[in-house]
Design a protein around this motif. Structure first.
Motif, mmCIF file in Angstrom:
data_model
loop_
_atom_site.group_PDB
_atom_site.id
_atom_site.type_symbol
_atom_site.label_atom_id
_atom_site.label_comp_id
_atom_site.label_asym_id
_atom_site.label_seq_id
_atom_site.Cartn_x
_atom_site.Cartn_y
_atom_site.Cartn_z
ATOM 1 N N ILE A 149 74.935 28.128 55.880
ATOM 2 C CA ILE A 149 74.643 27.539 57.333
ATOM 3 C C ILE A 149 74.621 25.978 56.971
ATOM 4 O O ILE A 149 73.960 25.460 56.369
ATOM 5 C CB ILE A 149 73.372 27.817 57.810
ATOM 6 N N LEU A 150 75.642 25.178 57.632
ATOM 7 C CA LEU A 150 75.930 23.659 57.552
ATOM 8 C C LEU A 150 74.760 22.962 58.225
ATOM 9 O O LEU A 150 74.559 21.948 57.755
ATOM 10 C CB LEU A 150 77.147 23.579 57.870
ATOM 11 N N GLN A 151 74.182 23.439 59.440
ATOM 12 C CA GLN A 151 73.439 22.722 59.955
ATOM 13 C C GLN A 151 72.476 23.704 61.061
ATOM 14 O O GLN A 151 73.043 24.660 61.459
ATOM 15 C CB GLN A 151 74.127 21.532 60.983
ATOM 16 N N ARG A 152 71.432 23.173 61.509
ATOM 17 C CA ARG A 152 70.593 23.822 62.337
ATOM 18 C C ARG A 152 70.078 22.939 63.563
ATOM 19 O O ARG A 152 69.613 22.064 63.255
ATOM 20 C CB ARG A 152 69.509 24.354 61.382
ATOM 21 N N LEU A 153 70.565 23.281 64.723
ATOM 22 C CA LEU A 153 70.166 22.614 65.930
ATOM 23 C C LEU A 153 69.201 23.300 66.803
ATOM 24 O O LEU A 153 69.608 24.926 67.026
ATOM 25 C CB LEU A 153 71.533 22.434 66.744
ATOM 26 N N THR A 154 68.375 22.781 67.652
ATOM 27 C CA THR A 154 67.782 23.554 68.552
ATOM 28 C C THR A 154 68.332 23.724 69.897
ATOM 29 O O THR A 154 69.316 23.138 70.042
ATOM 30 C CB THR A 154 66.231 22.634 68.691
ATOM 31 N N ALA A 155 67.689 24.298 70.923
ATOM 32 C CA ALA A 155 68.540 24.569 72.083
ATOM 33 C C ALA A 155 68.199 23.248 72.754
ATOM 34 O O ALA A 155 69.076 22.990 73.541
ATOM 35 C CB ALA A 155 67.602 25.486 73.015
ATOM 36 N N THR A 156 67.421 22.334 72.546
ATOM 37 C CA THR A 156 67.387 21.029 73.178
ATOM 38 C C THR A 156 68.433 20.103 72.524
ATOM 39 O O THR A 156 69.172 19.365 73.382
ATOM 40 C CB THR A 156 66.131 20.408 72.957
ATOM 41 N N GLU A 157 68.611 20.217 71.209
ATOM 42 C CA GLU A 157 69.626 19.310 70.522
ATOM 43 C C GLU A 157 71.062 20.200 71.168
ATOM 44 O O GLU A 157 72.129 19.131 71.143
ATOM 45 C CB GLU A 157 69.533 19.480 69.260
ATOM 46 N N ARG A 158 71.219 21.397 71.146
ATOM 47 C CA ARG A 158 72.327 21.753 71.508
ATOM 48 C C ARG A 158 72.961 21.699 72.837
ATOM 49 O O ARG A 158 74.199 21.568 73.216
ATOM 50 C CB ARG A 158 72.579 23.301 71.231
ATOM 51 N N GLN A 159 72.043 21.503 73.819
ATOM 52 C CA GLN A 159 72.291 21.253 75.287
ATOM 53 C C GLN A 159 73.306 22.405 75.758
ATOM 54 O O GLN A 159 74.000 22.029 76.421
ATOM 55 C CB GLN A 159 72.605 19.856 75.411
ATOM 56 N N SER A 160 73.336 23.759 75.340
ATOM 57 C CA SER A 160 73.906 24.607 75.673
ATOM 58 C C SER A 160 73.600 25.420 77.007
ATOM 59 O O SER A 160 72.413 25.607 77.191
ATOM 60 C CB SER A 160 74.419 25.715 74.916
ATOM 61 N N THR A 161 74.442 25.647 78.079
ATOM 62 C CA THR A 161 73.811 26.400 79.090
ATOM 63 C C THR A 161 74.713 27.793 79.195
ATOM 64 O O THR A 161 74.637 28.586 80.232
ATOM 65 C CB THR A 161 74.527 25.733 80.445
ATOM 66 N N SER A 162 75.067 28.371 78.069
ATOM 67 C CA SER A 162 75.698 29.714 78.056
ATOM 68 C C SER A 162 74.636 30.412 77.580
ATOM 69 O O SER A 162 73.957 30.222 76.816
ATOM 70 C CB SER A 162 76.902 29.742 77.359
ATOM 71 N N THR A 163 74.952 31.922 77.746
ATOM 72 C CA THR A 163 74.105 33.135 77.523
ATOM 73 C C THR A 163 74.293 33.263 75.920
ATOM 74 O O THR A 163 75.309 32.978 75.273
ATOM 75 C CB THR A 163 74.715 34.509 78.082
ATOM 76 N N LYS A 164 73.228 33.704 75.214
ATOM 77 C CA LYS A 164 73.363 33.600 73.698
ATOM 78 C C LYS A 164 72.673 35.174 73.326
ATOM 79 O O LYS A 164 72.155 35.770 74.058
ATOM 80 C CB LYS A 164 72.283 32.685 73.103
ATOM 81 N N HIS A 165 73.137 35.426 72.125
ATOM 82 C CA HIS A 165 72.398 36.795 71.586
ATOM 83 C C HIS A 165 71.281 36.326 70.766
ATOM 84 O O HIS A 165 71.165 35.374 70.127
ATOM 85 C CB HIS A 165 73.575 37.229 70.570
ATOM 86 N N SER A 166 70.328 37.191 70.968
ATOM 87 C CA SER A 166 68.966 36.841 69.881
ATOM 88 C C SER A 166 69.345 37.704 68.788
ATOM 89 O O SER A 166 70.038 38.753 68.666
ATOM 90 C CB SER A 166 67.719 37.236 70.787
ATOM 91 N N PHE A 167 68.546 37.159 67.684
ATOM 92 C CA PHE A 167 68.404 37.689 66.438
ATOM 93 C C PHE A 167 67.085 37.562 65.699
ATOM 94 O O PHE A 167 66.537 36.630 66.144
ATOM 95 C CB PHE A 167 69.680 37.455 65.607
ATOM 96 N N ARG A 168 67.047 38.450 64.818
ATOM 97 C CA ARG A 168 65.785 38.206 64.053
ATOM 98 C C ARG A 168 66.024 38.071 62.451
ATOM 99 O O ARG A 168 67.149 38.285 62.253
ATOM 100 C CB ARG A 168 64.975 39.618 64.061
ATOM 101 N N LYS A 169 65.272 37.558 61.773
ATOM 102 C CA LYS A 169 65.325 37.474 60.510
ATOM 103 C C LYS A 169 65.706 38.658 59.379
ATOM 104 O O LYS A 169 65.415 39.742 59.968
ATOM 105 C CB LYS A 169 63.767 37.129 59.863
ATOM 106 N N ASN A 170 66.697 38.434 58.534
ATOM 107 C CA ASN A 170 67.190 39.699 58.025
ATOM 108 C C ASN A 170 68.537 40.186 58.417
ATOM 109 O O ASN A 170 69.000 41.333 58.046
ATOM 110 C CB ASN A 170 66.308 40.362 57.323
#
Length: 533
Positions: free
Chosen positions: A393-414
Motif C-alpha cells: 500500500i503506497l498511501q492511506r487517505l481518509t474519507a475527508t482527504e479523499r473527498q469521494s462521493t461514490s459508494t464504497k465496499h467495506s472491508f475488515r482486517k485480514n
C-alpha cells in the motif's frame, strides 16, 4: 534510487551554477554580452543588420535596490524581480531565451510522398518517435524536404504528452512536430544549450501553459521565448559540459542496471510464487491434516446449516473432489457430476486439494456503503494507492482527504483486497485494518481453512494473473467478471503448510528487496560523495 530524478537534479544543479566551482579568472558573462550587444548595434549602423533584428534584445541587471530590472531596446526599463526563476552565481548573467536562441519549426510533407526504402533521391524524415526507435523509418523525396537537422543539432518535440522533449542524434529533414533550437554560438555552445533546455522549472512552466492543438498539448512559444535563463562564462560552460558528459552516462548505466535487476527480481518472485502454489517451495509434513479433510469439515458444516434453514443453497455452487480412481470430479448443485481431469491446471501434492473461489470466499458478494454513511476519519483505499506487482500500500487517505462521493465496499482486517480492474497490474493486498475501498476492489473474506496471506500470494501468482487476463472482458479497461472469478481454480495445501509457504515467500521477498536496496546504495555512492544526493 530514482535515476530519472537523479539525472534531473544533476542538470538543475548544473544550470544554476552549483555543479562545478566558479573561477574568478573567467571573463564574466555580462562583459561578453555587453560586447556582443555593442557589436550588433554597430552592425545596424553599418547596414549589416536591420533594426528589427535587435528589437527583442534586452539587458537584465541588478539595481541599487538589489532588485532585477530589464532594459529594452527602446530604452525603457521595467522591474522583473517576480520573473527571475533562480539566483545565479557571480560571473553569470541572466537573459531571455528569445535574445540568443531561435526556434525553427519543421515542415510536414504529404503522406503520399512517404517511402520505406532509402535511395539517392530521397532523405530520411525525422519524427519524434524516431528518437526512441528505428522501427518506423520513413523517407521523402529531397525535393519535398525544407527543414534539415544534423546529429549535433538540438531538436525539440513540440507536441505531447510529453511536450518539450529535448532530442538529439538524428540526421535528415524534420517534420512539423519538431523544431530546431539555433543558438548564438558567441554566447553559448550547442552542447551547453542541450543541457540547459532540460531545466525542470522550464518544463513545468511550459506544461502549465501548454496550448491544446489538434487534440495534443503544444508548446506555448511566448512562454518559451520569454523564459529567463542563467548564462555562465564560456569557460565554465565547458567545465559543466565535461562534468555532465562524464556523470550522466554513469546515471544511465545505473538506470539500466537497476532496470535489469528489477526485471530479474520480478521474474524471481514469479518463479517463487509458481513453485509455492504447486507445493514445491516447502516440504510437505506427514503430520499435517490433509486439505481435503479440512474442506470436507467445512462442507459438512455448510450442509448442516442448509438443513437447519439458516442459509440457502447456492444453485450455482459446485464442489470439486478426487475420486478413488484418482480423477477429479465436479459436483454441481443439481446433483450432476462431471470429470474435470483435463481442466485441472497442474498437479499438486497428495495432501493438497482443489476447490474454486466461490466455495472458499465471498467473491463478488460485497457490502456497498453510500459515501454519506462512511465515517470521515475512515480509511478509503483506491486503486492508485496500491503498488502493482508488490502487494504494498503506497498511501492511506481518509474519507475527508479523499473527498469521494461514490459508494464504497467495506472491508475488515485480514480480508484479501483484490483489484478486478486490469488484473495484469496484479494489485492484491491484505488489509491490516478495517476500512472502505473503491468498488473496483473486491474484499474477499476466506473461510477458516484458508490462511489469508497464502490466499493473497495465490491470487498474485502468474497462474491466477494469466487466468484473470484470459477471462477479462473490456478492451480499454479489462476486468475479471464475477462468474469467472467464482469459477477460478484454487489449490489448497494443509493449513499449517499454507502458513509455512506464506512465511517462506515473505522471507524470500524481503531478501530480494534488501538486495535491490543494497545495490541502490552502492550505485549512488559516487554521487553522495560529491554532495549531489
Amino acid at each position: 534510487m530514482d535515476t530519472k530524478a537523479l539525472r534531473q537534479k544533476i542538470l538543475d544543479l548544473a544550470i544554476r551554477g552549483k555543479l562545478v566551482p566558479q573561477n574568478p579568472e573567467d571573463e564574466p558573462a555580462s562583459v561578453l554580452l555587453e560586447r556582443i550587444r555593442l557589436e550588433k548595434q554597430q552592425m545596424v549602423k553599418d547596414g549589416k543588420l536591420k533594426a528589427k533584428d535587435i528589437k527583442n534584445d534586452s539587458v537584465i541587471f541588478v539595481g541599487e535596490d538589489s532588485l532585477h530590472y530589464e532594459k529594452f531596446a527602446d530604452g525603457t526599463v521595467k522591474c522583473i524581480e517576480d520573473e527571475i526563476p533562480f539566483e545565479v552565481p557571480e560571473g553569470w548573467a541572466l537573459l531571455r531565451l528569445q535574445t540568443f536562441i531561435k526556434f525553427v519549426g519543421g515542415n510536414q510533407p504529404p503522406k503520399s510522398t512517404f517511402e520505406n526504402i532509402q535511395t539517392k533521391d530521397n532523405i530520411r524524415l525525422i519524427q519524434i518517435r524516431d528518437y526512441k526507435s528505428d522501427k518506423y523509418i520513413t523517407f521523402i523525396p529531397r525535393s519535398k524536404a525544407k527543414r534539415f537537422c544534423t546529429k549535433e543539432d538540438v531538436m525539440i518535440g513540440r507536441y505531447g504528452p510529453p511536450i518539450f522533449q529535448i532530442l538529439r542524434g538524428l540526421e535528415g529533414a524534420y517534420n512539423v512536430a519538431l523544431m530546431k533550437a539555433i543558438v548564438n554560438q558567441d554566447i553559448m555552445s550547442n552542447d551547453y544549450m542541450y543541457y540547459m533546455l532540460q531545466d525542470g522549472e522550464l518544463l513545468q512552466r511550459l506544461e502549465s501553459k501548454s496550448a491544446r492543438t489538434c487534440g495534443q498539448d503544444g508548446i506555448n512559444m511566448y512562454e518559451l521565448n520569454q523564459y529567463i535563463v542563467g548564462i555562465p562564462p564560456i569557460r565554465e560552460q565547458k567545465r559543466i559540459i565535461n562534468f555532465l558528459t562524464e556523470s550522466l552516462p554513469i546515471v544511465n548505466k545505473i538506470s539500466n542496471s537497476q532496470d535489469e535487476l528489477s526485471k530479474l527480481i520480478q521474474e524471481t518472485k514469479k518463479k517463487v510464487l509458481n513453485l509455492a502454489i504447486r507445493g514445491k517451495l516447502v516440504p510437505q509434513k506427514p503430520d499435517d491434516e490433509p486439505a481435503s479433510v479440512l474442506l470436507e469439515h467445512i462442507r459438512d458444516k455448510k450442509e448442516h446449516l442448509i438443513k437447519e434453514g439458516k442459509i440457502k443453497r447456492d444453485k450455482k455452487e459446485s464442489t470439486i473432489f478426487k475420486s478413488e480412481d484418482n480423477s477429479y470430479y465436479e459436483k454441481f448443485a443439481d446433483g450432476t457430476i462431471k470429470c474435470i481431469d483435463e481442466e485441472i491446471p497442474f498437479e499438486i501434492p497428495d495432501t493438497w486439494t482443489w476447490s474454486n473461489l466461490q466455495e472458499l470466499c465471498n467473491y463478488g458478494e460485497c457490502d456497498s456503503i453510500p459515501a454519506e454513511k462512511i465515517p470521515r476519519d475512515a480509511w478509503i483505499l483506491d486503486l492508485e494507492d496500491i503498488e502493482k506487482q508488490s502487494g504494498k500500500i503506497l498511501q492511506r487517505l481518509t474519507a475527508t482527504e479523499r473527498q469521494s462521493t461514490s459508494t464504497k465496499h467495506s472491508f475488515r482486517k485480514n480480508m484479501v483486497l483484490y483489484s478486478k480492474l486490469r488484473p495484469y497490474l496484479n494489485k492484491v493486498v491484505l488489509a491490516d485494518s478495517d476500512g472502505y475501498c473503491t468498488t473496483e476492489i473486491l474484499p474477499l473474506d476466506f473461510i477458516d481453512i484458508i490462511y489469508p496471506r497464502y490466499a493473497q500470494f495465490f491470487l498474485m501468482s502468474p497462474f491466477f494473473v494469466n487466468y484473470a487476463k484470459h477471462c477479462s472482458y473490456g478492451m480499454k479497461m479489462p476486468r475479471l467478471g464475477t462468474k469467472d472469478g467464482k469459477n477460478a481454480y484454487f489449490a489448497i495445501p494443509p493449513y499449517n503448510e499454507q502458513i509455512r509457504i506464506a512465511n517462506n515467500i515473505e522471507k524470500i521477498f524481503n531478501t530480494l528487496s534488501n538486495i535491490h536496496h543494497f545495490t541502490t546504495i552502492i550505485n549512488s555512492a559516487p554521487f553522495a560523495e560529491q554532495g549531489i544526493l
